[in-house]
Design a protein around this motif. Structure first.
Motif, PDB file in Angstrom:
ATOM      1  N   LEU A   1      45.891  48.791  40.554  1.00  0.00           N
ATOM      2  CA  LEU A   1      46.207  48.918  41.976  1.00  0.00           C
ATOM      3  C   LEU A   1      46.106  47.557  42.663  1.00  0.00           C
ATOM      4  O   LEU A   1      45.904  47.472  43.878  1.00  0.00           O
ATOM      5  N   SER A   2      46.256  46.487  41.918  1.00  0.00           N
ATOM      6  CA  SER A   2      46.038  45.141  42.445  1.00  0.00           C
ATOM      7  C   SER A   2      47.105  44.742  43.453  1.00  0.00           C
ATOM      8  O   SER A   2      48.189  45.322  43.520  1.00  0.00           O
ATOM      9  N   HIS A   3      46.757  43.715  44.256  1.00  0.00           N
ATOM     10  CA  HIS A   3      47.678  43.135  45.237  1.00  0.00           C
ATOM     11  C   HIS A   3      48.198  44.197  46.214  1.00  0.00           C
ATOM     12  O   HIS A   3      49.387  44.405  46.369  1.00  0.00           O
TER      13      HIS A   3
ATOM     14  N   MET B   1      42.645  41.518  44.473  1.00  0.00           N
ATOM     15  CA  MET B   1      43.447  41.195  45.641  1.00  0.00           C
ATOM     16  C   MET B   1      43.670  42.428  46.531  1.00  0.00           C
ATOM     17  O   MET B   1      44.794  42.837  46.810  1.00  0.00           O
ATOM     18  N   ASN B   2      42.558  43.037  46.946  1.00  0.00           N
ATOM     19  CA  ASN B   2      42.578  44.097  47.939  1.00  0.00           C
ATOM     20  C   ASN B   2      41.529  43.759  48.996  1.00  0.00           C
ATOM     21  O   ASN B   2      41.138  42.594  49.137  1.00  0.00           O
TER      22      ASN B   2
ATOM     23  N   ARG C   1      38.007  47.410  28.473  1.00  0.00           N
ATOM     24  CA  ARG C   1      38.335  46.095  27.920  1.00  0.00           C
ATOM     25  C   ARG C   1      38.532  45.049  29.004  1.00  0.00           C
ATOM     26  O   ARG C   1      38.313  43.859  28.785  1.00  0.00           O
ATOM     27  N   ASN C   2      38.955  45.465  30.203  1.00  0.00           N
ATOM     28  CA  ASN C   2      39.276  44.519  31.253  1.00  0.00           C
ATOM     29  C   ASN C   2      38.781  45.063  32.598  1.00  0.00           C
ATOM     30  O   ASN C   2      39.148  46.167  32.997  1.00  0.00           O
ATOM     31  N   ILE C   3      37.946  44.273  33.286  1.00  0.00           N
ATOM     32  CA  ILE C   3      37.535  44.575  34.657  1.00  0.00           C
ATOM     33  C   ILE C   3      37.950  43.391  35.520  1.00  0.00           C
ATOM     34  O   ILE C   3      37.454  42.278  35.334  1.00  0.00           O
ATOM     35  N   ASN C   4      38.864  43.629  36.440  1.00  0.00           N
ATOM     36  CA  ASN C   4      39.334  42.558  37.313  1.00  0.00           C
ATOM     37  C   ASN C   4      39.193  43.010  38.767  1.00  0.00           C
ATOM     38  O   ASN C   4      39.941  43.860  39.244  1.00  0.00           O
ATOM     39  N   LEU C   5      38.215  42.428  39.457  1.00  0.00           N
ATOM     40  CA  LEU C   5      37.936  42.756  40.855  1.00  0.00           C
ATOM     41  C   LEU C   5      38.100  41.525  41.744  1.00  0.00           C
ATOM     42  O   LEU C   5      37.588  41.482  42.864  1.00  0.00           O
ATOM     43  N   ASN C   6      38.799  40.528  41.253  1.00  0.00           N
ATOM     44  CA  ASN C   6      38.975  39.266  41.964  1.00  0.00           C
ATOM     45  C   ASN C   6      39.609  39.482  43.340  1.00  0.00           C
ATOM     46  O   ASN C   6      40.477  40.331  43.514  1.00  0.00           O
TER      47      ASN C   6
ATOM     48  N   LEU D   1      36.324  39.768  32.197  1.00  0.00           N
ATOM     49  CA  LEU D   1      35.549  40.115  33.390  1.00  0.00           C
ATOM     50  C   LEU D   1      35.858  39.065  34.448  1.00  0.00           C
ATOM     51  O   LEU D   1      35.433  37.912  34.338  1.00  0.00           O
ATOM     52  N   ASP D   2      36.608  39.461  35.472  1.00  0.00           N
ATOM     53  CA  ASP D   2      37.002  38.560  36.542  1.00  0.00           C
ATOM     54  C   ASP D   2      36.492  39.122  37.861  1.00  0.00           C
ATOM     55  O   ASP D   2      37.009  40.118  38.379  1.00  0.00           O
ATOM     56  N   LEU D   3      35.467  38.463  38.401  1.00  0.00           N
ATOM     57  CA  LEU D   3      34.847  38.882  39.655  1.00  0.00           C
ATOM     58  C   LEU D   3      34.978  37.789  40.712  1.00  0.00           C
ATOM     59  O   LEU D   3      34.245  37.778  41.702  1.00  0.00           O
ATOM     60  N   GLY D   4      35.893  36.869  40.510  1.00  0.00           N
ATOM     61  CA  GLY D   4      36.031  35.730  41.389  1.00  0.00           C
ATOM     62  C   GLY D   4      36.416  36.109  42.807  1.00  0.00           C
ATOM     63  O   GLY D   4      36.940  37.186  43.082  1.00  0.00           O
ATOM     64  N   ASN D   5      36.118  35.170  43.762  1.00  0.00           N
ATOM     65  CA  ASN D   5      36.536  35.311  45.155  1.00  0.00           C
ATOM     66  C   ASN D   5      36.021  36.595  45.803  1.00  0.00           C
ATOM     67  O   ASN D   5      36.781  37.394  46.337  1.00  0.00           O
TER      68      ASN D   5
END
Length: 896
Positions: free
Chosen positions: A516-518, A542-543, A560-565, A586-590
């Protein structure tokens, strides 16, 4: 049986040895001795369920009893009159072990049929003794892990009508050939993995299957002259070269499969003249030229020429293939319009024409009998006659991606049995029509409307959907509600969707990928998403999500992939993430996460990407707790936080995935799978770039914009697969390690805005891949290395380093100055100071401030080491001394 043979086994062996000594291998065995031979063969193997990969398998030999006639045993067939064993079918029988040349199996000389398929013979060589079954008509050794050379003797089995050696992986053939000039008689030479011309001797051959091995070299023309051959399958090998121009056999050929090789040249005319041929598959080769004219053929029902380089138009003579049910010409260079004569193929139900340069008019005449139609990626205008009203009761799959269509085809309106619909990458705009919900209401499982200009979707009523793709549209408002019970893949990224993440997601117990990104989703992350047992990818970047990450993360078995940037998440990082043992990204940036360095992630063996940039992490990064921390980490970005203290030298020591990365022989590989490609935002060469796909050889470290102090560890030079390294905007001191010369894959290096001194190591001249170098705002001195990549860097790479000289700066280097002791000559990284601590710093202090004070400093450093205040004083006095030496040199030069 322990250390000794049981009496039954020993007596069996004695009887076999007796019969073998009394009768040579060419002699017949009695019925009892045949049973003994079978028992001995069975005892030489073990039974393992995993040895047979079959839909249904069981140990046939498990029921064999010594006190019964072996002709009654499972898998054994005997001749009614002679009682000789003539057929042995032990396929899918859990057999494990090797079959040596002295196996009692080869005593069964009357065998006509032998099937050992789908067992595990543990990389056994195929024995030449197989060639002594002179009555053999059927031999099946497929899927059984045979290895090595296929003996020439097999080509001497003159009665053989069926030979299946497929799916063994690494077989090779012994080639026979005659050289009158060198040998004067027939000789045997082993050519690895080539198919022998001697197979042309098997004139009775009907079925030949060598697929899924590694045969290479040219196709022997003798195979195409076998007069009785009905099936020839050489799929998935490495065969090269053209097909023969002429053949004398193959008049009875029914099935020809040469797919997934490297065959090239044009398609010979005889391919289109085989009157008995029913199946022809040549896909994934390198054939060129035009498709030939089809002769009258009422047998061919399956034709696959896809993934080649065929040109020209589709011949109208294709209408002669009146029995054709499947036609696949996709992924070629075909041009022109699709001939209307295809509509005469009344039995055609599957038509694949994607990835060409074709044009078409979609109307009733073409679709009346089709079940599957794929015309995607032709990039030409597809005309749709929306004025016609007709029914398409048979259409189950429709793929029209990238066809420049601007509206939903109205013929879908009553496609009640549709299962898959792909209208992605088109120019469809506005709201979906109301009637779309009735299309395949009970049958639709796959829906792709991505990359259009849709603003709203009326409803998603389908109850059996497993994949929904709405990416890259103009959708607004909340995510449309859908029945999630069967849902496995949901993509809705790059829209303007808003509101909270809908509750129906929690009902999707089979959901594997959620993207559900961007968008503009707000609110908190539902706890159900981090407790799912099926989820593999959670991409919510990007929410505008807020709150903290749910504390209890189970990760299931697949996450396998967690992206909450790029959200507004805060609070600490949940320690339960260490349970995600299969986590790769694992992307928790920004975000606004406030915590210390998550050292407890170092034990996740699969972790390849860790991004926590631009948060509120702080503190020292202490020594690793695990014995081998982050063994597969390739991308590490902790930039724009509040980390301090020295750089974590011991972590760098164990980043094995950044050392000696093999690019592989199979071309570029990317992270992710066919449903979801991992992507990432990185600062690369000074620019913030989104990597839509991440190469598995991509490696980078970014520690910029923190408060790290101390020197750069030499050990970083061992990370020789690094593409990018960024330590800018810290408080690092000391010298640029000469070991950086080993970073031969480095494409960008940013050490700007630190307090580095000394010279730029000459070893950096060897970095031939270096495209961006940032060393500005430091205290570097001496000449800039010249030649190679250094000739491409501009002034801004070195600004605010008052001691630097040479190209591209206007400040030239004084020849006399370069002969004086410099930082790099006085202090080498590998010999920074003597073990007793009484180093050159103390001598310089003595030179500049007096021998007594200098000696005292040396004594203190010898006795108590180097307190921080002494280190600072030493460096200050060092710079003062260097300035004095340079000034003295200039004055003496002037006097000369």
């Amino acid at each position: 049986m322990g250390k000794c043979l049981s009496w039954k086994y020993f007596s069996l062996l004695l009887s076999l040895l007796f019969f073998h000594s009394q009768f040579p291998f060419s002699s017949s065995l009695s019925s009892n001795s045949q049973c003994s031979a079978l028992l001995h063969f069975n005892h030489s193997l073990s039974l393992h369920r995993r040895a047979s990969h079959c839909g249904y398998s069981y140990p046939k030999t498990g029921s064999w009893k010594e006190d019964k006639d072996c002709c009654t045993w499972d898998g054994v067939v005997c001749d009614n009159s002679t009682r000789h064993v003539i057929a042995l079918d032990l396929s899918c029988s859990w057999l494990y072990g090797s079959i040596p040349s002295n196996s009692t199996l080869f005593l069964l000389r009357h065998l006509r049929s032998l099937n050992l398929a789908r067992n595990d013979f543990d990389l056994s060589l195929i024995s030449p003794e197989f060639g002594n079954f002179q009555s053999l008509t059927h031999l099946n050794l497929s899927h059984s892990r045979f290895y090595g050379e296929i003996p020439y003797e097999i080509s001497q089995l003159s009665s053989l009508v069926s030979l299946d050696l497929s799916y063994n992986g690494d077989l090779m053939m012994t080639i026979d050939y005659q050289s009158k000039h060198q040998f004067g008689k027939e000789s045997l030479v082993t050519l690895p993995r080539a198919i022998p011309t001697s197979l042309g001797n098997l004139t009775q051959m009907i079925y030949l299957d060598l697929s899924y091995n590694n045969f290479n070299g040219l196709l022997p023309s003798s195979i195409f002259d076998l007069p009785n051959l009905s099936v020839l399958d050489l799929e998935r090998n490495q065969l090269v070269g053209p097909l023969p121009n002429h053949v004398s056999g193959l008049n009875l050929l029914i099935d020809l499969s040469l797919s997934s090789n490297f065959l090239n040249g044009t398609l010979p005319s005889w391919l289109f003249s085989l009157t008995s041929l029913m199946k022809l598959t040549l896909h994934q080769n390198q054939f060129i030229g035009e498709i030939g004219e089809f002769k009258y053929n009422n047998s061919l029902d399956y034709l696959d020429l896809s993934y080649n380089m065929l040109q020209g138009s589709i011949p109208s003579s294709i209408s002669r293939l009146v029995s054709l049910t499947t036609l696949d010409l996709s992924s070629n260079n075909l041009q022109g319009s699709v001939p209307s004569s295809i509509s005469r193929l009344v039995n055609l139900n599957t038509l694949h024409l994607s990835s060409n340069n074709l044009s078409i008019m979609l109307d009733l005449e073409l679709f009346s009998n089709l079940n599957v139609f794929n015309f995607s990626y032709n990039n030409l205008l597809v005309s749709i006659n929306n004025n016609l009203t007709f029914t398409l009761p048979n259409l189950t799959e429709l793929y029209l991606s990238s066809c420049n269509i601007s509206e939903f085809p109205i013929f879908l309106k009553v496609a009640t049995n549709l299962g898959s619909l792909d209208l992605s990458n088109n120019r469809i705009y506005g709201q979906t029509p109301e009637w779309l919900g009735a299309v395949g209401r009970n049958s639709l499982t796959f829906l792709d409307l991505s990359h259009n200009f849709l603003t709203s979707i009326d409803k998603i009523p389908w109850k059996n959907l497993y994949s929904v793709d709405l990416r890259n549209n103009l959708l607004q408002g909340p995510l449309p509600t859908l029945n999630a019970l069967s849902l496995r893949y949901l993509f809705a990224s790059n829209n303007n969707l808003s509101g909270g993440i809908p509750s129906f997601i929690c009902n999707a117990s089979s959901l594997e990928v959620l993207d559900l990104s961007h968008n503009n989703f707000s609110g908190t992350i539902p706890k159900c998403l981090v407790l799912s047992n099926a989820l593999s990818v959670l991409d919510l970047r990007m929410n505008s999500l807020n709150g903290s990450i749910p504390a209890s993360v189970s990760c299931g078995n697949y996450l396998r992939n967690i992206n909450l940037n790029g959200n507004q998440l805060e609070g600490p990082l949940p320690r339960s993430l260490e349970n995600c043992t299969n986590l790769e990204v694992l992307d928790l940036g920004n975000n606004k996460i406030n915590d210390t360095f998550p050292y407890w992630l170092e034990s996740i063996l699969e972790l390849q990407v860790l991004v926590i940039r631009s948060n509120k992490f702080q503190g020292h990064i202490s020594n690793p707790k695990a014995e081998f921390p982050f063994p597969n980490l390739r991308i590490l970005d902790i930039s724009n936080n509040d980390f301090n203290g020295p750089l974590p030298r011991k972590y760098f020591k164990y980043l094995k995935a950044m050392m000696n990365v093999d690019k592989g022989e199979d071309g570029l590989k990317y992270m992710g799978n066919e449903y979801y490609h991992d992507s990432l935002n990185v600062t690369m060469k000074g620019l913030n770039i989104e990597l839509v796909r991440i190469q598995t050889i991509f490696t980078t470290i970014d520690f910029s914009n923190n408060s790290f102090i101390g020197e750069i560890p030499q050990i970083i030079g061992s990370l020789n697969s690094l593409k990018g390294l960024n330590f800018s905007h810290n408080n690092l001191i000391g010298y640029i390690p000469s070991s950086f010369g080993h970073l031969t894959n480095l494409e960008w290096l940013d050490l700007s805005f630190n307090k580095l001194d000394g010279e730029i190591p000459k070893q950096l001249e060897d970095l031939n891949q270096l495209a961006v170098l940032e060393l500005s705002h430091n205290q570097l001195t001496g000449p800039i290395p010249s030649g190679k990549q250094f000739n491409t860097f501009e002034n801004n790479s070195y600004t605010n380093n008052l001691g630097l000289c040479g190209f591209p700066l206007t400040r030239t280097c004084n020849n006399h100055t370069s002969k004086l002791p410099t930082t790099s000559t006085l202090q080498q990284e590998n010999n920074l100071e003597p073990k007793n601590g009484f180093g050159w710093q103390a001598v310089l202090i003595g030179y500049g401030c007096g021998v007594i004070f200098g000696t005292l400093m040396g004594y203190l450093m010898f006795k108590i080491g180097k307190p921080k205040w002494i280190v600072r004083m030493v460096k200050l006095e060092q710079h003062i001394l260097l300035r004095r030496l340079k000034n003295n040199a200039r004055r003496s030069g002037g006097r000369k």
